[in-house]
Design a protein around this motif. Sequence first.
Motif, PDB file in Angstrom:
ATOM      1  N   ASP A  19       0.821  -1.227   0.000  1.00 29.74           N
ATOM      2  CA  ASP A  19       0.000   0.000   0.000  1.00 29.74           C
ATOM      3  C   ASP A  19       0.849   1.270   0.000  1.00 29.74           C
ATOM      4  OD1 ASP A  19      -2.348  -1.591   0.115  1.00 29.74           O
ATOM      5  OD2 ASP A  19      -2.104  -1.773   2.275  1.00 29.74           O
ATOM      6  N   ILE A  20       1.743   1.384  -0.952  1.00 28.43           N
ATOM      7  CA  ILE A  20       2.623   2.553  -1.048  1.00 28.43           C
ATOM      8  C   ILE A  20       1.832   3.722  -1.616  1.00 28.43           C
ATOM      9  CG2 ILE A  20       4.740   3.478  -2.053  1.00 28.43           C
ATOM     10  CD1 ILE A  20       5.647   0.476  -2.303  1.00 28.43           C
ATOM     11  N   VAL A  21       1.864   4.834  -0.896  1.00 31.53           N
ATOM     12  CA  VAL A  21       1.139   6.035  -1.303  1.00 31.53           C
ATOM     13  C   VAL A  21       2.097   7.213  -1.241  1.00 31.53           C
ATOM     14  CG1 VAL A  21      -0.763   7.587  -0.688  1.00 31.53           C
ATOM     15  CG2 VAL A  21      -1.029   5.137  -0.357  1.00 31.53           C
ATOM     16  N   ALA A  22       2.050   8.067  -2.256  1.00 37.35           N
ATOM     17  CA  ALA A  22       2.813   9.319  -2.241  1.00 37.35           C
ATOM     18  C   ALA A  22       1.808  10.459  -2.303  1.00 37.35           C
ATOM     19  CB  ALA A  22       3.778   9.384  -3.413  1.00 37.35           C
ATOM     20  N   LEU A  23       1.763  11.252  -1.246  1.00 36.43           N
ATOM     21  CA  LEU A  23       0.811  12.365  -1.160  1.00 36.43           C
ATOM     22  C   LEU A  23       1.513  13.689  -1.385  1.00 36.43           C
ATOM     23  CD1 LEU A  23      -1.020  11.361   2.154  1.00 36.43           C
ATOM     24  CD2 LEU A  23      -1.831  10.957  -0.170  1.00 36.43           C
ATOM     25  N   ASP A  24       0.923  14.529  -2.218  1.00 38.54           N
ATOM     26  CA  ASP A  24       1.421  15.888  -2.400  1.00 38.54           C
ATOM     27  C   ASP A  24       0.809  16.732  -1.291  1.00 38.54           C
ATOM     28  OD1 ASP A  24       1.921  18.521  -3.063  1.00 38.54           O
ATOM     29  OD2 ASP A  24       1.331  18.316  -5.164  1.00 38.54           O
ATOM     30  N   VAL A  25       1.627  17.165  -0.356  1.00 41.17           N
ATOM     31  CA  VAL A  25       1.140  17.957   0.779  1.00 41.17           C
ATOM     32  C   VAL A  25       1.677  19.390   0.726  1.00 41.17           C
ATOM     33  CG1 VAL A  25       0.785  15.944   2.279  1.00 41.17           C
ATOM     34  CG2 VAL A  25       2.995  17.130   2.292  1.00 41.17           C
ATOM     35  N   SER A  26       2.154  19.796  -0.437  1.00 41.04           N
ATOM     36  CA  SER A  26       2.775  21.117  -0.570  1.00 41.04           C
ATOM     37  C   SER A  26       1.812  22.258  -0.243  1.00 41.04           C
ATOM     38  CB  SER A  26       3.357  21.299  -1.975  1.00 41.04           C
ATOM     39  OG  SER A  26       2.356  21.135  -2.957  1.00 41.04           O
ATOM     40  N   GLU A  27       0.525  22.036  -0.465  1.00 43.81           N
ATOM     41  CA  GLU A  27      -0.468  23.074  -0.140  1.00 43.81           C
ATOM     42  C   GLU A  27      -0.809  23.099   1.352  1.00 43.81           C
ATOM     43  OE1 GLU A  27      -1.839  25.324  -2.377  1.00 43.81           O
ATOM     44  OE2 GLU A  27      -0.350  24.521  -3.750  1.00 43.81           O
ATOM     45  N   LEU A  28      -0.456  22.036   2.065  1.00 43.07           N
ATOM     46  CA  LEU A  28      -0.818  21.908   3.476  1.00 43.07           C
ATOM     47  C   LEU A  28       0.346  22.112   4.432  1.00 43.07           C
ATOM     48  CD1 LEU A  28      -2.986  18.669   3.132  1.00 43.07           C
ATOM     49  CD2 LEU A  28      -3.815  21.022   3.286  1.00 43.07           C
TER      50      LEU A  28
END
Length: 113
Positions: A19-28
């Motif tokens: 369950d590898i996930v890459a989240l873009d959190v640049s806005e947060l």
Amino acid sequence: MTDIKTIAVAALEDLKGKDIVALDVSELSDVMDTLVICTGTSNRQVKSLADNVVEEGKKAGIRPIGVEGIEQGEWVLVDYGDVVVHVMQAETRSFYDLEKLWSMTPASRDGHR
């Protein structure tokens, strides 16, 4: 040169991380752009997954700022600054639910969304 996110995901896939996930959190977040999360099936696998991320990064000339939790192997954090990798056992990942936490829309200063 390949970026650390790509290297980290490939290193996790190499050792059968789940369950590898890459989240873009640049806005947060002002401190990181990407959060990579992966599940390991045991303390040994969690440690091995995190070690592989560090080793593959070193091969590309990229060293982590820090590594936390490697001794216990329940939740290992590998910090590359813009990219932070979390390798966790399933129970820990489920409990902390970082995907949900980091998908929440922040409230504005006056309390409204």
